[in-house]
Design an enzyme around this catalytic site. Structure first.
Site, PDB file in Angstrom:
ATOM      1  N   ASP A 120       0.808  -1.226   0.000  1.00 30.09           N
ATOM      2  CA  ASP A 120       0.000   0.000   0.000  1.00 30.09           C
ATOM      3  C   ASP A 120       0.837   1.270   0.000  1.00 30.09           C
ATOM      4  O   ASP A 120       0.342   2.334   0.386  1.00 30.09           O
ATOM      5  CB  ASP A 120      -0.931   0.041   1.225  1.00 30.09           C
ATOM      6  CG  ASP A 120      -2.142  -0.859   1.069  1.00 30.09           C
ATOM      7  OD1 ASP A 120      -2.283  -1.477   0.009  1.00 30.09           O
ATOM      8  OD2 ASP A 120      -2.931  -0.947   2.023  1.00 30.09           O
ATOM      9  N   CYS A 143     -23.370 -14.665 -11.918  1.00 34.04           N
ATOM     10  CA  CYS A 143     -23.623 -14.378 -10.503  1.00 34.04           C
ATOM     11  C   CYS A 143     -23.586 -12.871 -10.252  1.00 34.04           C
ATOM     12  O   CYS A 143     -22.653 -12.189 -10.668  1.00 34.04           O
ATOM     13  CB  CYS A 143     -22.589 -15.078  -9.614  1.00 34.04           C
ATOM     14  SG  CYS A 143     -22.799 -14.724  -7.846  1.00 34.04           S
ATOM     15  N   CYS A 150     -23.093 -10.141  -5.164  1.00 36.81           N
ATOM     16  CA  CYS A 150     -22.436  -8.984  -4.549  1.00 36.81           C
ATOM     17  C   CYS A 150     -23.106  -7.686  -4.983  1.00 36.81           C
ATOM     18  O   CYS A 150     -23.284  -6.762  -4.177  1.00 36.81           O
ATOM     19  CB  CYS A 150     -20.944  -8.968  -4.872  1.00 36.81           C
ATOM     20  SG  CYS A 150     -20.533  -8.810  -6.625  1.00 36.81           S
ATOM     21  N   CYS A 195     -20.227  -7.477   0.403  1.00 35.79           N
ATOM     22  CA  CYS A 195     -20.005  -8.192  -0.860  1.00 35.79           C
ATOM     23  C   CYS A 195     -19.191  -9.459  -0.645  1.00 35.79           C
ATOM     24  O   CYS A 195     -19.350 -10.444  -1.381  1.00 35.79           O
ATOM     25  CB  CYS A 195     -19.352  -7.280  -1.893  1.00 35.79           C
ATOM     26  SG  CYS A 195     -17.677  -6.731  -1.490  1.00 35.79           S
ATOM     27  N   CYS A 251     -20.360 -13.708  -1.303  1.00 34.63           N
ATOM     28  CA  CYS A 251     -19.630 -14.277  -2.440  1.00 34.63           C
ATOM     29  C   CYS A 251     -19.512 -15.798  -2.305  1.00 34.63           C
ATOM     30  O   CYS A 251     -19.004 -16.302  -1.290  1.00 34.63           O
ATOM     31  CB  CYS A 251     -18.235 -13.662  -2.537  1.00 34.63           C
ATOM     32  SG  CYS A 251     -17.242 -14.337  -3.899  1.00 34.63           S
TER      33      CYS A 251
END
Length: 326
Positions: free
Chosen positions: A122, A179, A182, A229, A233
């Site tokens: 990061d 799908c 989410c 989400c 899943c």
């Protein structure tokens, strides 16, 4: 020497088994995507605004030949979120520090092979999920998260750039198919068919410095992050748990104490929360989010306002009272 097998063997010896390799090159194919995001005000405050810096790994190592992507699983057990909760990724030690320790060990090992290496967690502008996808770590789901075959999306990502030339891996086919769980579960509609709008992702909303009033009722117990989400899943239903002990959940994070967070002072923050993965945002954000949740859900104004020393947090307290007419 077979650098790839040596590095994989070493990673396995320290508990890392989801590792991929790709050629170190400019990501010219992402230019138009980043331009679209910029032109449509989809960038957020945590993103690098210079597109050139986002697609050029040679900024970080001029003679880089290979990028190594490594997934660090963090889920230690199946956790059902309480009424008020921290996102699963924040429950253990600060991943920035944990990944840094592991990645530094790998870099040191690469140097014993005669190579140079630099690691990133990061702290660079490169597209880490795209790198992970290109390296064969997993595919990028409709929720814009990397989804690995073994650990689902419950992983942190770290990267190493090295001047060793190593055979690249192949990307994994996207398996989302038809799908849309989410997308249906997302509380703000940030998951789109083409380009997700991270600016209205609740995980981002809980982290940003300035939160508009109309988001307050959307928090619904979220103290930091979201998880919605990920919870729905299918690839997370049978995700393997992590063996990285540093990510074992702290009790005070797994069972959040909203009263403590509302009254939090610098001493408690340093003692308990600073070294978690949400500690980097500081005490005031955690206190603010606790206030938003308590007042918006309970419509409770009976708070010891004298315990709130920060003018920034007091401003949110007053805005909440005004919005909910308390």
């Amino acid at each position: 020497m077979d650098f790839k097998s040596e590095i994989l063997k070493y990673c396995s010896s320290i508990g890392l088994n989801t590792v991929g390799f790709m050629e170190c090159r400019k990501f010219e194919e992402l230019n138009e995507f980043y331009k679209y995001r910029k032109n449509n005000n989809l960038e957020n405050e945590f993103e690098e605004s210079n597109i050139g810096n986002r697609i050029n790994p040679f900024i970080y190592m001029e003679h880089g030949k290979t990028i190594i992507s490594i997934a660090f699983p963090y889920l230690h057990k199946a956790i059902i979120n309480d009424k008020v909760y921290f996102s699963k990724y924040t429950l253990g030690n600060d991943y920035h520090k944990v990944l840094g320790i592991y990645l530094e060990k790998i870099c040191d090992f690469i140097k014993t092979l005669g190579g140079d290496a630099s690691y990133f967690v990061d702290n660079n502008a490169l597209p880490e999920r795209y790198i992970a996808y290109t390296s064969g770590i997993g595919f990028i789901g409709k929720n814009n998260m990397i989804i690995t075959p073994k650990y689902g999306s419950y992983v942190f990502l770290g990267e190493i750039i090295t001047n060793l030339e190593i055979e690249a891996d192949s990307p994994i086919e996207n398996k989302c198919g038809e799908c849309n769980l989410c997308k249906a579960a997302c509380p703000t509609g940030c998951i789109k068919e083409k380009v997700a709008n991270s600016n209205i992702c609740l995980s981002y909303i809980t982290q940003k410095k300035q939160v508009e009033d109309f988001w307050f009722e959307k928090f619904k117990g979220r103290l930091f992050g979201c998880d919605m989400c990920q919870d729905v899943c299918p690839y997370n239903k049978n995700a393997k748990t992590s063996s990285i002990k540093e990510f074992e959940p702290y009790d005070f994070m797994e069972k959040a104490n909203i009263d403590e967070l509302i009254k939090i002072d610098n001493a408690i923050f340093r003692e308990k929360y600073k070294n978690t993965s949400c500690g980097w945002r500081g005490k005031n954000i955690l206190q603010r989010n606790a206030l938003i949740n308590l007042i918006s859900m309970e419509k409770n104004k009976n708070i010891a306002i004298d315990s709130i020393k920060s003018p920034y947090v007091k401003e949110y307290y007053n805005r909440l009272l005004k919005l909910f007419k308390l």
